[in-house]
Structures are given as C-alpha cells and as structure tokens.
Motif scaffolding. Structure first.
Motif, short mmCIF file in Angstrom:
data_model
loop_
_atom_site.label_atom_id
_atom_site.label_comp_id
_atom_site.label_asym_id
_atom_site.label_seq_id
_atom_site.Cartn_x
_atom_site.Cartn_y
_atom_site.Cartn_z
N GLY A 184 22.52 4.90 9.05
CA GLY A 184 23.70 4.07 8.95
C GLY A 184 24.32 3.75 10.30
N PHE A 185 25.46 3.11 10.26
CA PHE A 185 26.14 2.67 11.47
C PHE A 185 26.84 3.85 12.14
N SER A 186 26.60 4.03 13.43
CA SER A 186 27.21 5.11 14.19
C SER A 186 28.45 4.58 14.90
N GLN A 187 29.61 5.14 14.58
CA GLN A 187 30.85 4.74 15.25
C GLN A 187 30.82 5.12 16.72
N LYS A 188 30.15 6.21 17.04
CA LYS A 188 30.09 6.70 18.42
C LYS A 188 29.38 5.70 19.33
N TYR A 189 28.25 5.17 18.86
CA TYR A 189 27.44 4.26 19.68
C TYR A 189 27.63 2.79 19.33
N ARG A 190 28.30 2.52 18.22
CA ARG A 190 28.53 1.15 17.73
C ARG A 190 27.21 0.43 17.45
N LYS A 191 26.24 1.19 16.95
CA LYS A 191 24.92 0.67 16.60
C LYS A 191 24.41 1.41 15.37
N THR A 192 23.40 0.87 14.75
CA THR A 192 22.76 1.55 13.63
C THR A 192 21.91 2.70 14.16
N LYS A 193 22.06 3.88 13.58
CA LYS A 193 21.35 5.06 14.05
C LYS A 193 20.08 5.26 13.24
N ILE A 194 18.98 5.41 13.95
CA ILE A 194 17.67 5.61 13.34
C ILE A 194 17.11 6.94 13.84
N GLN A 195 16.67 7.79 12.92
CA GLN A 195 16.05 9.05 13.32
C GLN A 195 14.54 8.95 13.08
N LEU A 196 13.77 9.13 14.14
CA LEU A 196 12.32 9.07 14.06
C LEU A 196 11.75 10.44 13.71
#
Length: 171
Positions: free
Chosen positions: A97-109
């Motif tokens: 989902g969207f990360s407020q910390k980075y202001r981007k969608t967070k993807i875990q590989l």
C-alpha cells in the motif's frame, strides 16, 4: 447520365456522432496509457531486481566478495569462500500500500533461491543478504535513485514505488 445528389445534414448528426466516438476513444486511450505506465514501471523494477539478484547469486556462487565481506567470511563463514552453485528460482512481491513516510507505494520483494551445497542457516543468511543487496542496488541504478538511499540501498526507490526486501527463501 449520372446524377450526384448532395445530402445536406441540417441537424449536424454526423459530426456530433463522430465527436462522441473520438471523445470516448480519447478518454479510454488516456486511461490505458496511465495504467500501462504504472505497470511498466513495476515491470521494469522487477526486471532490475531479477538482474541484481542474479548478479548477487553469481557473486555468491563464485565466492567473489569485497574485501570487508571476505574478511568477515574468513572469520565466521569459511564455507562461503569456496565456489558453490546458487540459483535464483523466482522473485515475487507484496504490495504493502501507500507509505506516508515515503509518499510512494511500498513494495516488498521476496526472492526464492536454491543452493544445495550450502545447508548452514547462517551461511545462507549471508548469501541472501548479498542477493538482496544486489537486487535493491540494481533497482536504484535503473531509476538513477542511488542518491536517495543509504549505502545498502535499503530501501530502493523508483519514481512511484519504494522497494524493500525480506529474507531470501531457500528451497
């Protein structure tokens, strides 16, 4: 003798219908381009992570390490100083989902690998860390975002995504 009959379109229905078709086509085209651009970026990042993971597995397999890693492995992971086969099986991801910390969608590989010659858990952790490092590094190199992250490239950034890795799953 051929008669040419010109039909006057008094009500302007043909241009109106034409404008409707062109308008709907334009709306559909723009929405498809936007969705393809986002999925293209994710595909590009996944390809970069695959290339980086392969680089890491080659480094592990050939036992080629930077001097600091070599010195560390010489003390506690002597098995890693010998060549061994390391195979990348697959890479999948979890959209967090969207990360407020980075202001981007967070993807875990999550990288799946295999190394029948290396069965020690701590040695596999070291190999997995190197594979993850190279996967994140390659993503940063692909999107020219090396200056946005730390020396371990954790997390790795693209234009719209932030990438982290979980421990390599050994099979």
């Amino acid at each position: 003798m051929i008669k040419i009959q010109i039909i006057d379109d008094i009500r302007a229905q043909i241009p109106f219908e034409f404008m409707m078709v062109v308008g709907f086509s334009l709306i559909i085209t723009i929405s498809l381009v936007i969705s393809f651009a986002d999925s293209n970026e994710l595909n590009q990042a996944m390809t970069a992570s695959r290339t980086g993971a392969l680089d890491g597995s080659i480094s592990d397999g050939l036992a080629i390490y930077p001097m600091d890693a070599f010195n560390e492995y010489n003390m506690g992971h002597v098995r890693l100083l010998n060549p061994a086969s390391v195979k990348i099986l697959k890479i999948d991801y979890i959209n967090q989902g969207f990360s407020q910390k980075y202001r981007k969608t967070k993807i875990q590989l999550r990288i799946h690998a295999s190394s029948p010659h290396c069965t020690d858990k701590s040695d596999r952790n070291c190999m997995g860390d190197r594979i993850n490092f190279y996967a994140r590094k390659k993503i940063c190199e692909t999107f020219h975002t090396e200056n946005l992250t730390n020396t371990f490239f954790n997390p790795a950034f693209s234009n719209n995504y932030v990438f982290t890795t979980t421990d390599v799953r050994w099979e």
